[in-house]
Design a protein around this motif. Structure first.
Motif, PDB file in Angstrom:
ATOM      1  N   HIS A 129      47.715  27.800  54.578  1.00 31.33           N
ATOM      2  CA  HIS A 129      47.958  27.367  53.216  1.00 31.33           C
ATOM      3  C   HIS A 129      48.217  28.592  52.138  1.00 31.33           C
ATOM      4  CE1 HIS A 129      48.729  24.807  50.196  1.00 31.33           C
ATOM      5  NE2 HIS A 129      47.689  25.167  49.603  1.00 31.33           N
ATOM      6  N   GLY A 130      47.297  29.673  52.593  1.00 34.14           N
ATOM      7  CA  GLY A 130      47.330  30.809  51.279  1.00 34.14           C
ATOM      8  C   GLY A 130      48.647  31.450  51.204  1.00 34.14           C
ATOM      9  N   PHE A 131      48.762  31.978  49.874  1.00 33.49           N
ATOM     10  CA  PHE A 131      50.074  32.496  49.634  1.00 33.49           C
ATOM     11  C   PHE A 131      50.237  33.977  50.382  1.00 33.49           C
ATOM     12  CE2 PHE A 131      53.255  34.818  47.205  1.00 33.49           C
ATOM     13  CZ  PHE A 131      54.173  34.103  47.079  1.00 33.49           C
ATOM     14  N   ARG A 132      49.220  34.573  50.801  1.00 32.22           N
ATOM     15  CA  ARG A 132      49.272  36.076  51.110  1.00 32.22           C
ATOM     16  C   ARG A 132      50.171  36.096  52.479  1.00 32.22           C
ATOM     17  NH1 ARG A 132      44.166  39.605  50.443  1.00 32.22           N
ATOM     18  NH2 ARG A 132      44.913  39.490  48.604  1.00 32.22           N
ATOM     19  N   GLY A 133      49.744  34.876  53.382  1.00 34.73           N
ATOM     20  CA  GLY A 133      50.429  35.051  54.746  1.00 34.73           C
ATOM     21  C   GLY A 133      52.189  34.572  54.455  1.00 34.73           C
ATOM     22  N   LEU A 134      52.409  34.144  53.396  1.00 34.42           N
ATOM     23  CA  LEU A 134      53.672  33.555  53.303  1.00 34.42           C
ATOM     24  C   LEU A 134      54.515  34.641  52.373  1.00 34.42           C
ATOM     25  CD1 LEU A 134      52.471  29.950  52.451  1.00 34.42           C
ATOM     26  CD2 LEU A 134      53.502  30.878  54.588  1.00 34.42           C
ATOM     27  N   GLN A 135      53.631  35.472  51.558  1.00 33.95           N
ATOM     28  CA  GLN A 135      54.300  36.242  50.561  1.00 33.95           C
ATOM     29  C   GLN A 135      55.604  37.111  51.139  1.00 33.95           C
ATOM     30  OE1 GLN A 135      51.409  38.711  48.658  1.00 33.95           O
ATOM     31  NE2 GLN A 135      53.141  39.807  47.387  1.00 33.95           N
ATOM     32  N   SER A 136      55.554  37.880  52.217  1.00 33.20           N
ATOM     33  CA  SER A 136      56.889  38.552  52.528  1.00 33.20           C
ATOM     34  C   SER A 136      57.938  37.822  52.957  1.00 33.20           C
ATOM     35  CB  SER A 136      56.281  39.596  53.847  1.00 33.20           C
ATOM     36  OG  SER A 136      56.174  38.731  55.123  1.00 33.20           O
ATOM     37  N   THR A 137      57.664  36.584  53.356  1.00 35.55           N
ATOM     38  CA  THR A 137      59.003  35.672  53.703  1.00 35.55           C
ATOM     39  C   THR A 137      59.525  35.146  52.247  1.00 35.55           C
ATOM     40  OG1 THR A 137      58.088  34.678  55.582  1.00 35.55           O
ATOM     41  CG2 THR A 137      59.655  33.457  54.536  1.00 35.55           C
ATOM     42  N   VAL A 138      58.642  35.069  51.306  1.00 33.35           N
ATOM     43  CA  VAL A 138      59.142  34.429  49.759  1.00 33.35           C
ATOM     44  C   VAL A 138      59.858  35.449  49.330  1.00 33.35           C
ATOM     45  CG1 VAL A 138      58.328  33.700  47.930  1.00 33.35           C
ATOM     46  CG2 VAL A 138      57.227  32.597  49.814  1.00 33.35           C
ATOM     47  N   VAL A 139      59.338  36.652  49.414  1.00 33.71           N
ATOM     48  CA  VAL A 139      60.060  37.686  48.674  1.00 33.71           C
ATOM     49  C   VAL A 139      61.481  38.019  49.092  1.00 33.71           C
ATOM     50  CG1 VAL A 139      59.820  40.447  48.561  1.00 33.71           C
ATOM     51  CG2 VAL A 139      57.818  39.086  47.955  1.00 33.71           C
ATOM     52  N   LYS A 140      61.539  37.998  50.561  1.00 25.79           N
ATOM     53  CA  LYS A 140      62.894  38.057  51.167  1.00 25.79           C
ATOM     54  C   LYS A 140      63.788  37.097  50.771  1.00 25.79           C
ATOM     55  CE  LYS A 140      61.064  40.294  55.374  1.00 25.79           C
ATOM     56  NZ  LYS A 140      60.679  39.997  56.854  1.00 25.79           N
ATOM     57  N   LEU A 141      63.152  35.742  50.720  1.00 26.95           N
ATOM     58  CA  LEU A 141      63.938  34.664  50.333  1.00 26.95           C
ATOM     59  C   LEU A 141      64.440  34.734  48.567  1.00 26.95           C
ATOM     60  CD1 LEU A 141      62.257  31.793  51.909  1.00 26.95           C
ATOM     61  CD2 LEU A 141      64.469  32.490  52.340  1.00 26.95           C
ATOM     62  N   VAL A 142      63.487  35.370  47.889  1.00 22.04           N
ATOM     63  CA  VAL A 142      63.776  35.462  46.420  1.00 22.04           C
ATOM     64  C   VAL A 142      65.022  36.431  46.270  1.00 22.04           C
ATOM     65  CG1 VAL A 142      63.082  36.352  44.365  1.00 22.04           C
ATOM     66  CG2 VAL A 142      61.783  34.855  45.482  1.00 22.04           C
ATOM     67  N   LYS A 143      64.873  37.600  47.136  1.00 23.65           N
ATOM     68  CA  LYS A 143      65.820  38.750  47.083  1.00 23.65           C
ATOM     69  C   LYS A 143      67.208  37.895  47.641  1.00 23.65           C
ATOM     70  CE  LYS A 143      62.796  42.622  47.350  1.00 23.65           C
ATOM     71  NZ  LYS A 143      62.306  43.738  48.226  1.00 23.65           N
ATOM     72  N   SER A 144      67.332  37.402  48.581  1.00 20.35           N
ATOM     73  CA  SER A 144      68.411  36.586  49.013  1.00 20.35           C
ATOM     74  C   SER A 144      69.168  35.735  47.845  1.00 20.35           C
ATOM     75  CB  SER A 144      67.898  36.067  50.398  1.00 20.35           C
ATOM     76  OG  SER A 144      69.222  35.202  50.625  1.00 20.35           O
ATOM     77  N   GLU A 145      68.274  35.078  47.491  1.00 17.26           N
ATOM     78  CA  GLU A 145      68.913  33.970  46.193  1.00 17.26           C
ATOM     79  C   GLU A 145      69.441  34.906  45.263  1.00 17.26           C
ATOM     80  OE1 GLU A 145      69.358  30.630  46.438  1.00 17.26           O
ATOM     81  OE2 GLU A 145      68.881  31.297  48.585  1.00 17.26           O
ATOM     82  N   ILE A 146      68.813  35.904  44.791  1.00 17.83           N
ATOM     83  CA  ILE A 146      69.339  36.707  43.383  1.00 17.83           C
ATOM     84  C   ILE A 146      70.841  37.341  43.894  1.00 17.83           C
ATOM     85  CG2 ILE A 146      68.910  38.879  42.350  1.00 17.83           C
ATOM     86  CD1 ILE A 146      65.835  38.223  42.404  1.00 17.83           C
ATOM     87  N   ALA A 147      70.790  37.836  45.192  1.00 23.75           N
ATOM     88  CA  ALA A 147      72.016  38.434  45.561  1.00 23.75           C
ATOM     89  C   ALA A 147      73.216  37.192  45.814  1.00 23.75           C
ATOM     90  CB  ALA A 147      71.902  39.022  46.977  1.00 23.75           C
ATOM     91  N   LYS A 148      72.850  35.962  45.804  1.00 24.38           N
ATOM     92  CA  LYS A 148      74.009  35.192  45.901  1.00 24.38           C
ATOM     93  C   LYS A 148      74.821  35.192  44.531  1.00 24.38           C
ATOM     94  CE  LYS A 148      71.943  32.842  49.728  1.00 24.38           C
ATOM     95  NZ  LYS A 148      71.413  31.918  50.366  1.00 24.38           N
TER      96      LYS A 148
END
Length: 148
Positions: A129-148
């Motif tokens: 559940h902790g964000f730390r283990g999910l952070q790198s995936t979330v950062v990639k998704l944010v960057k992908s959404e920005i690029a769209k």
């Protein structure tokens, strides 16, 4: 309801102040539940939402946990039918999340897809559940959404 309305108003004001034409939001756990509800209570406000470890069905979440927290909270699953067409919904959850349970995110994404929304379920293998283990995936998704 009142807290979600205040968050929605803040998002709206920030978008106006910054002049951004695209609004991307990210929320974790309770914040994800708030944003999931806001997508339907303020349709069109958000272009992309990344909901991380979302208890997207609060009544089912409470039942699974054997607790009665957040009784007055709005539940994202109640508002899926009001989300504006074209709003991108991405649910990220750890496969070992024993707090918000992957099934709740899967069901929310399935309901969004059934409405024709561009929605995706992104499991993170081995993460809890902790964000730390999910952070790198979330950062990639944010960057992908920005690029769209």
């Amino acid at each position: 309801r009142q807290n979600n309305a205040l968050v929605a108003k803040t998002i709206q004001n920030l978008a106006k102040q910054t002049g951004n034409s695209k609004v991307i939001v990210v929320g974790h756990s309770g914040g994800a539940a708030q944003l999931g509800s806001i997508l339907g209570t303020a349709p069109g406000l958000v272009d992309s939402a990344i909901l991380v470890s979302c208890p997207c069905n609060l009544s089912e979440w409470r039942a699974k946990r054997g607790k009665s927290a957040w009784k007055a909270s709005q539940s994202p699953h109640q508002f899926v039918n009001k989300i504006a067409k074209g709003t991108r919904v991405i649910a990220v959850v750890g496969t070992k999340d024993s707090n918000t349970f992957p099934k709740l995110s899967q069901d929310y994404v399935a309901a969004a897809k059934a409405r024709g929304l561009p929605a995706a379920y992104v499991p993170v293998n081995g993460a809890s559940h902790g964000f730390r283990g999910l952070q790198s995936t979330v950062v990639k998704l944010v960057k992908s959404e920005i690029a769209k």
